[in-house]
Design an enzyme around this catalytic site. Structure first.
Site: not given
Ligand code: 5GP
Ligand code: ZN
Length: 115
Positions: A95, A101
């Site tokens: 994360q 999300h």
């Molecule tokens: P996590 O790593 O927390 O499971 O997922 C976060 C996701 O958010 C990542 O896949 C990353 O690419 C995406 N992400 C980060 N910043 C932004 C942003 O400003 N806009 C969009 N559309 N995605 C983002």
């Protein structure tokens, strides 16, 4: 709303991002760094840092994510090829944004177990 949170800011529009689905309680955007041909994030508007913050009162909202995931997957033609719905909970699980999300991933063969 958490003033320092990227997804809270996208939710309320102070950081612009094209929403491919929106309701009062949820929205969906394409991931900025896609890991598959389809990589969508479904994001509840209410700020929860991670899955660990989800309570019984959130169950209806969390359940509705599956309905939205199926709708978006169908729209993307993933009903035949399959898709993955993933939550990374905590840094150790990958994360990086601490506002809950769900990732929809599809459009290519997906291996198991993930890395
Ligand atoms: P996590 O790593 O927390 O499971 O997922 C976060 C996701 O958010 C990542 O896949 C990353 O690419 C995406 N992400 C980060 N910043 C932004 C942003 O400003 N806009 C969009 N559309 N995605 C983002
Ligand atoms: Zn937030």
């Amino acid at each position: 709303m958490n003033g320092d949170c990227l997804f809270c800011k996208i939710s309320e529009g102070s950081i612009p991002s094209e929403k491919i689905y929106e309701s009062e309680t949820l929205f969906a955007i394409n991931d900025i760094n896609p890991q598959a041909p389809t990589h969508i994030l479904i994001i509840p508007r209410a700020h929860h840092s991670s899955l660990l913050d989800v309570e019984e009162t959130d169950h209806e909202l969390m359940g509705s994510i599956i309905t939205v995931a199926n709708k978006l997957a169908l729209e993307q033609g993933l009903d035949k090829s399959g898709y993955r719905l993933v939550v990374n909970c905590g840094e150790g699980a990958g994360q990086s944004v601490f506002h809950i999300h769900y990732h929809i991933l599809g459009g290519r063969p997906l291996k198991w177990p993930p890395g």
